[in-house]
Design a protein around this motif. Structure first.
Motif, PDB file in Angstrom:
ATOM      1  N   MET A  13       0.847  -1.194   0.000  1.00  0.00           N
ATOM      2  CA  MET A  13       0.000   0.000   0.000  1.00  0.00           C
ATOM      3  C   MET A  13       0.887   1.250   0.000  1.00  0.00           C
ATOM      4  SD  MET A  13      -3.117   1.322   0.225  1.00  0.00           S
ATOM      5  CE  MET A  13      -4.067  -0.114   0.720  1.00  0.00           C
ATOM      6  N   ASN A  55      -2.358   6.313  -1.182  1.00  0.00           N
ATOM      7  CA  ASN A  55      -3.560   5.479  -1.091  1.00  0.00           C
ATOM      8  C   ASN A  55      -3.977   5.283   0.356  1.00  0.00           C
ATOM      9  OD1 ASN A  55      -4.113   5.083  -3.786  1.00  0.00           O
ATOM     10  ND2 ASN A  55      -2.959   3.183  -3.948  1.00  0.00           N
ATOM     11  N   PHE A  94      -5.677   8.398   1.491  1.00  0.00           N
ATOM     12  CA  PHE A  94      -7.051   8.411   0.979  1.00  0.00           C
ATOM     13  C   PHE A  94      -7.970   7.545   1.840  1.00  0.00           C
ATOM     14  CE2 PHE A  94     -10.104   6.088  -1.788  1.00  0.00           C
ATOM     15  CZ  PHE A  94     -10.958   7.137  -2.089  1.00  0.00           C
ATOM     16  N   ASP A 101      -0.132  15.258  -3.617  1.00  0.00           N
ATOM     17  CA  ASP A 101      -0.905  14.109  -3.124  1.00  0.00           C
ATOM     18  C   ASP A 101      -2.378  14.462  -2.964  1.00  0.00           C
ATOM     19  OD1 ASP A 101       1.320  12.526  -3.145  1.00  0.00           O
ATOM     20  OD2 ASP A 101       1.726  12.675  -0.994  1.00  0.00           O
ATOM     21  N   TYR A 148      -4.001  13.945  -6.264  1.00  0.00           N
ATOM     22  CA  TYR A 148      -4.244  12.515  -6.480  1.00  0.00           C
ATOM     23  C   TYR A 148      -5.462  12.058  -5.666  1.00  0.00           C
ATOM     24  CZ  TYR A 148      -3.517   7.444  -6.316  1.00  0.00           C
ATOM     25  OH  TYR A 148      -3.698   6.079  -6.376  1.00  0.00           O
ATOM     26  N   ILE A 149      -5.549  12.520  -4.427  1.00  0.00           N
ATOM     27  CA  ILE A 149      -6.663  12.125  -3.560  1.00  0.00           C
ATOM     28  C   ILE A 149      -7.985  12.640  -4.112  1.00  0.00           C
ATOM     29  CG2 ILE A 149      -7.696  12.652  -1.302  1.00  0.00           C
ATOM     30  CD1 ILE A 149      -4.849  12.218  -0.145  1.00  0.00           C
ATOM     31  N   MET A 168      -8.898  10.272  -6.851  1.00  0.00           N
ATOM     32  CA  MET A 168      -9.377   9.019  -6.274  1.00  0.00           C
ATOM     33  C   MET A 168     -10.800   9.158  -5.739  1.00  0.00           C
ATOM     34  SD  MET A 168      -7.297   6.435  -6.488  1.00  0.00           S
ATOM     35  CE  MET A 168      -7.606   5.346  -5.101  1.00  0.00           C
ATOM     36  N   CYS A 193      -5.911  -3.548  -3.543  1.00  0.00           N
ATOM     37  CA  CYS A 193      -5.259  -2.874  -4.678  1.00  0.00           C
ATOM     38  C   CYS A 193      -6.181  -2.858  -5.892  1.00  0.00           C
ATOM     39  CB  CYS A 193      -3.938  -3.550  -5.025  1.00  0.00           C
ATOM     40  SG  CYS A 193      -2.646  -3.283  -3.795  1.00  0.00           S
ATOM     41  N   LEU A 252      -9.066  -0.278  -5.228  1.00  0.00           N
ATOM     42  CA  LEU A 252      -8.651   1.109  -5.376  1.00  0.00           C
ATOM     43  C   LEU A 252      -8.428   1.461  -6.839  1.00  0.00           C
ATOM     44  CD1 LEU A 252      -6.206   1.526  -2.348  1.00  0.00           C
ATOM     45  CD2 LEU A 252      -8.546   2.407  -2.566  1.00  0.00           C
ATOM     46  N   ASP A 253      -7.937   0.514  -7.605  1.00  0.00           N
ATOM     47  CA  ASP A 253      -7.692   0.749  -9.022  1.00  0.00           C
ATOM     48  C   ASP A 253      -8.991   0.808  -9.823  1.00  0.00           C
ATOM     49  OD1 ASP A 253      -5.838   0.841 -11.387  1.00  0.00           O
ATOM     50  OD2 ASP A 253      -6.859  -1.031 -11.866  1.00  0.00           O
TER      51      ASP A 253
END
Length: 412
Positions: free
Chosen positions: A1, A5, A8, A30, A33-34, A37, A310, A313-314
């Motif tokens: 991890m 991520n 998040f 970041d 990115y969050i 997401m 994983c 999240l993807d």
């Protein structure tokens, strides 16, 4: 991890538990990115709620902060409008003596601390086949637009609010070899239904027993179609926290074991405990065990959720984060239907049923399937400059996701 991520997930955990985010500061890159997401997981309002009081967020780029706030508020207000319109329409069904079972959507939002921050792209109702025409008449009279779909469902759209209501006569498509058999656990769904009061209206819904097992099945269905997002895991844990005392846990686990879904469900709980602050006091595990560590230490079940989190999240909501991920559905569905390694060629040459929604001429002329294959391949090449790389990505991702199905005992 990786770090971001985890940040998040910690923000989501704070929202789910209505608590302050008390982990490390998050830098601007970041935060970008969050935001992305939270967008692909349909959780912008929830993540903003955890961020807006933080000093590091107050001091970040003002334009970014204003954009994040504006998006969160806009989505929340839009959700309030859609929810209000849905309740109005549901009352119309009640007035005409139509029994419609509401599932997911507004029922799940009602479990959250701030219900309208938990987004729903649509609302779902289950009706009896004999009420199909009556429901259509009611919704058309209310100004909704009818959207025809295949199989046992259709949809109605309200232009003024953006509300979409999915109307089904079964929870899963009967013709599906991968999950059509799951309907057998819901044969008595109307007889066992319960009412939940939301905004002063009694909404009929699935029994708590059936709703909880439906969440597990629904998540797996979307896993087969490309994946599901972290919010779907949150729904699972919130349902247990809210209604766990009403669940017959022995039956829950025996039903899942009968269909080889028990390992998958236990790994959803593992994710909930590790990352989302799940309070499992109301959960009971197989054999009447009340401590999850006891289940893990017994080695009777395979508990290793690292690859699954994983993938989740993807994926984003319902596996829609990338085209490559969507294309893997043909491989994962084939693997479950045939209980094999998945035919990679089916990702390139799907059958008529899969393509007829995109190539409508197949409805009347299924013999033109090779023409549709050619059109699809040419379109795919045009959209992807490096089409060879994209094809390889799809095949590799499909292979990885089939390995997950084996890991969690869905296929042998």
């Amino acid at each position: 991890m990786n770090k971001v991520n985890l940040q998040f997930l910690n923000l989501l955990k704070s929202s789910l538990n209505n608590s302050d985010y008390n982990c490390e500061e998050i830098d601007f890159n970041d935060l970008i990115y969050i935001y992305k997401m939270s967008d692909i997981h349909h959780g912008v309002p929830m993540i903003y709620n955890s961020l807006h009081k933080q000093e590091f967020f107050k001091n970040t780029d003002q334009n970014f902060k204003a954009m994040f706030k504006s998006c969160a508020f806009r989505l929340t207000i839009s959700q309030i409008q859609r929810s209000s319109r849905f309740v109005q329409l549901y009352k119309k069904l009640q007035e005409k003596n139509v029994k419609a079972l509401v599932f997911k959507g507004i029922i799940f939002r009602n479990m959250y601390n701030n219900p309208d921050e938990r987004m729903s792209s649509d609302e779902d109702i289950l009706i009896k086949k004999e009420d199909y025409d009556k429901v259509k008449e009611i919704f058309l009279n209310e100004g909704l637009e009818f959207i025809e779909k295949d199989g046992d469902e259709c949809a109605y759209f309200c232009k003024s609010t953006g509300l979409c209501i999915e109307v089904s006569t079964s929870l899963f498509a009967h013709e599906s070899k991968a999950y059509g058999h799951l309907n057998k656990l819901f044969d008595n769904i109307f007889e066992k239904s319960i009412n939940i009061n939301i905004d002063g209206v009694e909404l009929a819904t699935l029994s708590h027993q059936q709703h909880l097992i439906y969440i597990v099945f629904h998540n797996m269905k979307h896993f087969l179609h490309g994946g599901f997002g972290i919010r779907q895991v949150a729904d699972f844990l919130k349902y247990i926290e809210t209604y766990g005392e009403f669940i017959d846990w022995d039956k829950f686990w025996s039903d899942l074991k009968m269909l080889s879904y028990d390992t998958f469900a236990l790994n959803l709980i593992d994710i909930s405990l590790k990352y989302l602050g799940f309070d499992d006091n109301k959960a009971v595990y197989p054999g009447g065990v009340k401590n999850f560590d006891e289940i893990k230490n017994s080695h009777n079940y395979y508990i290793n959720s690292d690859a699954l989190i994983c993938d989740i999240l993807d994926a984003g909501v319902f596996g829609s984060s990338t085209d490559d991920r969507k294309h893997t559905a043909l491989m994962t569905l084939d693997a479950v239907q045939e209980n094999n390694d998945g035919n990679r060629l089916k990702a390139i040459f799907p059958n008529v049923d899969y393509l007829k929604g995109s190539y409508t001429y197949l409805e009347k002329y299924p013999v033109l399937l090779p023409v549709a294959w050619t059109q699809r391949i040419l379109s795919y090449i045009k959209k992807n400059n490096d089409n060879t790389s994209s094809y390889i990505n799809t095949m590799e991702l499909g292979k990885q996701r089939i390995e997950l199905l084996k890991e969690y005992k869905i296929i042998k």
